[in-house]
Design an enzyme around this catalytic site. Structure first.
Site, PDB file in Angstrom:
ATOM      1  N   LYS A 298       0.793  -1.384   0.511  1.00 28.58           N
ATOM      2  CA  LYS A 298       0.141  -0.143  -0.015  1.00 28.58           C
ATOM      3  C   LYS A 298       1.057   1.357  -0.139  1.00 28.58           C
ATOM      4  CE  LYS A 298      -3.721   1.353   2.103  1.00 28.58           C
ATOM      5  NZ  LYS A 298      -4.898   1.177   3.541  1.00 28.58           N
TER       6      LYS A 298
ATOM      7  N   GLU B 193     -18.779  -6.278  11.047  1.00 29.77           N
ATOM      8  CA  GLU B 193     -19.788  -5.483  11.431  1.00 29.77           C
ATOM      9  C   GLU B 193     -20.850  -6.481  12.237  1.00 29.77           C
ATOM     10  OE1 GLU B 193     -18.669  -3.274   8.299  1.00 29.77           O
ATOM     11  OE2 GLU B 193     -19.704  -4.820   8.352  1.00 29.77           O
TER      12      GLU B 193
ATOM     13  N   ARG C 264     -25.038  -2.715   8.467  1.00 29.01           N
ATOM     14  CA  ARG C 264     -25.024  -4.222   8.082  1.00 29.01           C
ATOM     15  C   ARG C 264     -24.899  -4.801   8.944  1.00 29.01           C
ATOM     16  NH1 ARG C 264     -19.512  -3.259   4.623  1.00 29.01           N
ATOM     17  NH2 ARG C 264     -20.255  -4.962   3.498  1.00 29.01           N
TER      18      ARG C 264
END
Length: 621
Positions: free
Chosen positions: A285, A369, A397
């Protein structure tokens, strides 16, 4: 047509679409990648935006558009913030500087923006399901279109991704999953799968051993077939092949995700291979920008001028997230039963200090979640006091778990709901427009809407001490700069009268209170900081209805089913609607695009001027 400077970017200037890209020679892709990297840095230094993820996905984006016939072949990205290079290559390079600006490009894939954006992605862990749906649809259509899911930045830690892998493998679906393994989401990845992936040998080491061994063994009669039968066991020592192959996928990798030539070769080989395939690539990244490589969390999203010197900046006020971070550390000192839980939002929810001070009581459950809420419920069953720090849109969610696992059992779980209301530049996928509506209808739930930082701090305490599920919702960014006091006059279900006026009453829910006070100054209106959505202060509502001609409710939540609807329901149930006119101000029944938050509010009538005009029309004298 892209308006790229040909002198500065000679290759990129030739590429306004994937069709142009596919006209280039393979050896042109590496220098093109360097041009795009420089272009991305310079552009985001002007506009700001998601940075480290897009740098990490640069080469795989090039390779995919080079090999696949996009947009006929479907690329589905997961998560959406790694797609800036995708936008550059798909006829939007000259507009990248407008990203996340009003009427500019979205920060995420958006179907209405481009035919190359095949699926809208604001959250995560959705790509494999969507790609599978497209693959099966294309099979029925017999159009030979390919379907590719690119899943990275921790999205594979979401349970929905595994549900889709299981389904796709069982169906023997003709699709490709590219696992962009960079060991990161926004925060560091967590979980057993991530731990396993990070222990892998480099792709070059493993594949060199594998391919060299094949060449040698093919020369020895019988030895090659024996080795082939042992290959799966051997791969288990190096790679997660056993996991994915057990799910029915043909596994290839891991390979260097920044070697564009190797990526093109692998994709060309896999393109015509039938059935479910998974290409595992290892990326970094922030690749190519040293500061982002060293600190990808800090450079996940950058502000304008990040690459140049910004002079004259002043310290900003603490955000509501900062207030929560302060509160949870303060409360943890007082109560060793406090547990902090987040679904991969340590930095966003400001749990950094808490995670360091109380590592045994801090749990990052990854992008999961549903699991976060039920995990909290299990903790509560054993006498602990879990605090779930979660964004409003991410709480959506976990709705079934909120109802079944927490509310029905009336467990002590506090939801610290961040990013409630509009979020401006991130748009509809991240706007917390519905939490009051979908939480208000659930029994056994205390719901609070602080109007400033001090109320937020003390409501978190009240919610924590409440015996049952409780929710405090607060917006993104800073408030008015209210000082945190040692105590606050805050009683369960009771509002606060801020100004006593005549004829007009404004019942405010949340941080739009300054707007309510501005209107009141113009029309001598009563202003009530309601504080609680559930339970409502029914005594005050009744008194207001009997002594005023007009009630205005004000909230930064969907007007349908929100706090104002709760006021309407009470008035109707108690035969009070005949004595008073009511107008509800809230978010509209449609999705708003990204933009400046104040402008977005004003565009739907949530402004001092519009409320004042409404009052003038309805009240005479």
């Amino acid at each position: 047509m892209s308006k790229i400077d040909r002198a500065e970017y000679p290759l990129l200037a030739k590429v306004s679409s994937p069709l142009d890209l596919r006209k280039l020679k393979l050896q042109d892709l590496e220098p093109l990648a360097e041009e795009i990297r420089t272009f991305l840095i310079e552009t985001l230094d002007v506009s700001g935006g998601h940075f480290a993820s897009s740098l990490g996905a640069l080469e795989i984006t090039l390779a995919l558009h080079y090999v696949y016939n996009t947009p006929k072949d479907r690329l589905i990205w997961d998560v959406g913030h790694q797609t800036y290079v995708h936008k550059i290559l798909t006829e939007r390079a000259d507009r990248l500087v407008t990203i996340k600006k009003p009427e500019g490009l979205s920060g995420f894939p958006k179907r209405s923006e481009s035919e190359y954006d095949t699926f809208g992605v604001g959250h995560s862990s959705t790509s494999i399901s969507a790609a599978l749906g497209m693959a099966e649809a294309n099979k029925l259509l017999k159009n030979n279109a390919k379907s590719v899911a690119i899943i990275g930045d921790g999205a594979l830690t979401g349970g929905m991704a595994f549900e889709a892998l299981n389904h796709a493998g069982g169906m023997h679906a003709d699709m490709l999953v590219v696992l962009n393994d960079n060991e990161m989401s926004i925060s560091e990845n967590v979980g057993a799968l991530t731990t396993h992936l990070t222990k892998l040998l480099s792709g070059s080491t493993y594949n060199t051993i594998r391919e060299t061994g094949k060449k040698i063994l093919k020369k020895l009669p019988g030895a090659f077939e024996v080795a082939k039968r042992l290959e799966t066991q051997a791969k288990g020592m190096f790679v997660p092949a056993n996991l994915f192959e057990a799910l029915g996928f043909y596994y290839v990798g891991p390979i260097d995700g920044h070697d564009v030539g190797a990526l093109v070769e692998a994709l060309q080989t896999l393109k015509d291979h039938k059935g479910p395939k998974l290409l595992h690539i290892l990326t970094k990244k922030g690749k190519g920008y040293q500061k982002a490589e060293e600190d990808p969390i800090k450079f996940h999203h950058v502000n304008p001028k990040f690459n140049s010197t910004l002079k004259g900046s002043s310290a900003s006020k603490p955000s509501y997230s900062n207030i929560f971070g302060r509160w949870i550390c303060d409360m943890a000192k007082k109560d060793e039963k406090l547990i902090g839980i987040t679904p991969a939002m340590r930095e966003g929810s400001d749990l950094i200090a808490f995670s360091k001070a109380y590592p045994d009581r801090y749990f990052d459950v990854a992008i999961a979640e549903q699991h976060a809420v039920t995990f909290a419920a299990g903790m509560a069953c054993e006498g602990f006091k879990p605090v779930v720090a979660i964004y409003s849109t991410f709480l959506q969610r976990a709705y079934d778990q909120v109802v079944h696992d927490v509310s029905i059992q009336n467990l002590d779980v506090l939801y610290a709901v961040d990013r409630a209301g509009l979020v401006g530049a991130d748009g509809a996928t991240h706007a917390g427009s519905f939490d009051l509506s979908f939480m208000r209808c659930i029994p056994n739930t205390l719901i609070m809407t602080p109007s400033d930082e001090n109320e937020s701090y003390h409501m978190l305490t009240l919610g924590y001490q409440y015996n049952g599920p409780a929710m405090v919702r607060y917006p993104r960014g800073a408030g008015i700069g209210a000082e945190i006091t040692e105590t606050l006059d805050l009683a369960l279900g009771k509002s606060k009268m801020l100004h006593k006026g005549k004829k007009v009453a404004i019942l405010n829910f949340g941080t739009l209170l300054p707007m309510a006070l501005e209107v009141a100054a113009k029309v001598n209106a009563t202003v009530v900081d309601m504080r609680f959505v559930k339970p409502l202060d029914e005594d005050v509502i009744k008194e207001i209805a009997q002594t005023h001609e007009l009630i205005i409710t004000l909230e930064e939540n969907s007007v349908m089913g929100g706090a104002g609807s709760g006021v309407n329901e009470y008035l109707i149930a108690n035969d009070l609607m005949s004595t008073v006119t009511v107008r509800n101000f809230g978010l509209p029944d449609y999705y708003q695009d990204h933009g400046n938050k104040d402008d977005m509010l004003a565009s739907v009538g949530i402004s001092t001027e519009h409320i004042f005009e409404t009052v003038q029309k309805l009240i005479k004298g």
